[in-house]
Write a protein that holds these residues in place. Structure first.
Motif, mmCIF file in Angstrom:
data_model
loop_
_atom_site.group_PDB
_atom_site.id
_atom_site.type_symbol
_atom_site.label_atom_id
_atom_site.label_comp_id
_atom_site.label_asym_id
_atom_site.label_seq_id
_atom_site.Cartn_x
_atom_site.Cartn_y
_atom_site.Cartn_z
ATOM 1 N N MET A 75 -45.065 -25.414 -36.244
ATOM 2 C CA MET A 75 -45.814 -26.699 -36.595
ATOM 3 C C MET A 75 -45.046 -27.963 -36.916
ATOM 4 O O MET A 75 -45.087 -28.605 -37.865
ATOM 5 C CB MET A 75 -46.352 -26.143 -37.966
ATOM 6 N N ILE A 76 -44.531 -28.440 -35.757
ATOM 7 C CA ILE A 76 -44.172 -29.593 -35.421
ATOM 8 C C ILE A 76 -45.169 -30.692 -34.996
ATOM 9 O O ILE A 76 -46.249 -30.405 -34.547
ATOM 10 C CB ILE A 76 -42.799 -29.692 -34.606
ATOM 11 N N LEU A 77 -45.066 -31.830 -35.496
ATOM 12 C CA LEU A 77 -45.855 -32.946 -35.062
ATOM 13 C C LEU A 77 -46.200 -33.007 -33.536
ATOM 14 O O LEU A 77 -47.332 -33.174 -33.238
ATOM 15 C CB LEU A 77 -45.383 -34.368 -35.408
ATOM 16 N N ALA A 78 -45.194 -32.883 -32.649
ATOM 17 C CA ALA A 78 -45.521 -32.863 -31.298
ATOM 18 C C ALA A 78 -46.452 -31.689 -30.959
ATOM 19 O O ALA A 78 -47.536 -31.968 -30.235
ATOM 20 C CB ALA A 78 -44.378 -32.762 -30.597
ATOM 21 N N ASN A 79 -46.303 -30.677 -31.323
ATOM 22 C CA ASN A 79 -47.410 -29.471 -30.938
ATOM 23 C C ASN A 79 -48.659 -29.484 -31.625
ATOM 24 O O ASN A 79 -49.917 -29.251 -31.033
ATOM 25 C CB ASN A 79 -46.532 -28.018 -31.458
ATOM 26 N N ILE A 86 -43.948 -36.776 -24.820
ATOM 27 C CA ILE A 86 -42.599 -37.659 -25.032
ATOM 28 C C ILE A 86 -42.117 -37.033 -26.561
ATOM 29 O O ILE A 86 -40.953 -36.751 -26.752
ATOM 30 C CB ILE A 86 -42.776 -39.093 -25.046
ATOM 31 N N LEU A 87 -42.953 -37.088 -27.389
ATOM 32 C CA LEU A 87 -42.753 -36.580 -28.778
ATOM 33 C C LEU A 87 -42.289 -35.185 -28.764
ATOM 34 O O LEU A 87 -41.198 -34.897 -29.370
ATOM 35 C CB LEU A 87 -43.757 -36.721 -29.595
ATOM 36 N N ARG A 88 -42.729 -34.166 -28.057
ATOM 37 C CA ARG A 88 -42.548 -32.952 -27.759
ATOM 38 C C ARG A 88 -41.039 -32.882 -27.272
ATOM 39 O O ARG A 88 -40.248 -32.009 -27.762
ATOM 40 C CB ARG A 88 -43.399 -32.159 -26.923
ATOM 41 N N GLU A 89 -40.894 -33.496 -26.143
ATOM 42 C CA GLU A 89 -39.433 -33.511 -25.773
ATOM 43 C C GLU A 89 -38.458 -34.021 -26.617
ATOM 44 O O GLU A 89 -37.292 -33.262 -26.793
ATOM 45 C CB GLU A 89 -39.362 -34.638 -24.598
ATOM 46 N N LYS A 90 -38.477 -34.879 -27.542
ATOM 47 C CA LYS A 90 -37.665 -35.461 -28.607
ATOM 48 C C LYS A 90 -37.433 -34.404 -29.861
ATOM 49 O O LYS A 90 -36.350 -34.013 -30.343
ATOM 50 C CB LYS A 90 -38.258 -36.716 -29.252
ATOM 51 N N GLN A 91 -38.746 -33.902 -29.997
ATOM 52 C CA GLN A 91 -38.562 -32.824 -31.275
ATOM 53 C C GLN A 91 -37.831 -31.530 -30.801
ATOM 54 O O GLN A 91 -37.158 -30.872 -31.641
ATOM 55 C CB GLN A 91 -39.754 -32.611 -31.896
ATOM 56 N N ILE A 92 -38.274 -31.072 -29.655
ATOM 57 C CA ILE A 92 -37.763 -29.698 -29.252
ATOM 58 C C ILE A 92 -36.141 -29.805 -28.870
ATOM 59 O O ILE A 92 -35.725 -28.547 -28.961
ATOM 60 C CB ILE A 92 -38.609 -29.386 -28.098
#
Length: 223
Positions: free
Chosen positions: A162-166, A215-221
């Protein structure tokens, strides 16, 4: 990517999206090629934004944007909507592949159940809502199966991480499903410019959210 380039690409996306919607409202459906001539252009701006901003540049994501562009061209210029649906469906499979690469083993075990539930909902729409399927019968079925799978995997992707990107990616796919449902009513049942505008405005919004979520998913993962 420097700030000026990013702002210029954002402006290009907004202007071409607005112009496309304006042409959709003012050009008659009989002149379909002209009416939809700008549809692929905003997606090209989003592809450029992703390519410049992303550090990893996933081939799956780039290919997804390219498939959308190709499908838009096939649909608007060649008037082959059945083929466009098949291409959109392949793009959906690429997104599923992207998420399965990072999804947990426990989430993968639940894909089958969630997929069946999503597929049942699609089949209800397929049977009772989409009346005049014409020569698109199998293309709609194929696209619906891919959307059902994509929705299921994106839901599980968020449920187990449950991260913001997902969350944004799941929201984006949910928005796309709503857009598809409205567009299906317009294409296969009634022709109404207002439904067109609502559906394709949501479509453009979902494409923009795809870019932001990638873009957000790339940064968070990567953290």
């Amino acid at each position: 990517m420097n700030r000026v380039t990013k702002i210029a690409l954002y402006i290009g996306f907004i202007i071409t999206s607005v112009l496309y919607l304006y042409m959709l409202a003012t050009v008659t459906p009989e002149n379909n090629a002209l009416r939809n001539s700008l549809k692929p252009v905003p997606i090209i701006f989003l592809l450029m934004l992703y390519s410049f901003e992303s550090k990893k540049k996933s081939p799956l994501i780039i290919s997804t944007f390219l498939f959308i562009v190709i499908a838009d061209i096939v649909s608007s210029s060649l008037n082959m909507f059945w083929l466009a649906l098949l291409i959109y469906g392949i793009g959906n499979f690429l997104l599923v592949k992207m998420m399965l690469n990072t999804i947990s083993k426990n989430a993968k075990k639940e894909v089958g159940i969630y997929f069946i539930l999503s597929l049942i909902l699609f089949l209800i729409v397929f049977i009772y809502v989409i009346q005049d399927k014409g020569n698109c019968f199998f293309s709609i079925l194929f696209y619906g199966v891919t959307v059902s799978l994509l929705f299921s995997v994106s839901l599980l992707n968020y449920k187990h991480n449950m991260i913001l990107a997902n969350a944004l990616l799941f929201l984006t796919i949910s928005v796309r499903v709503i857009s598809d449902a409205v567009y299906a009513i317009v294409i296969f049942n009634i022709s109404n410019v207002y439904f067109d505008l609502v559906s394709l405005s949501i479509w453009m919004l979902s494409c923009f959210l795809f870019y932001k979520s990638f873009i957000l998913r790339e940064k968070q993962i990567s953290k």
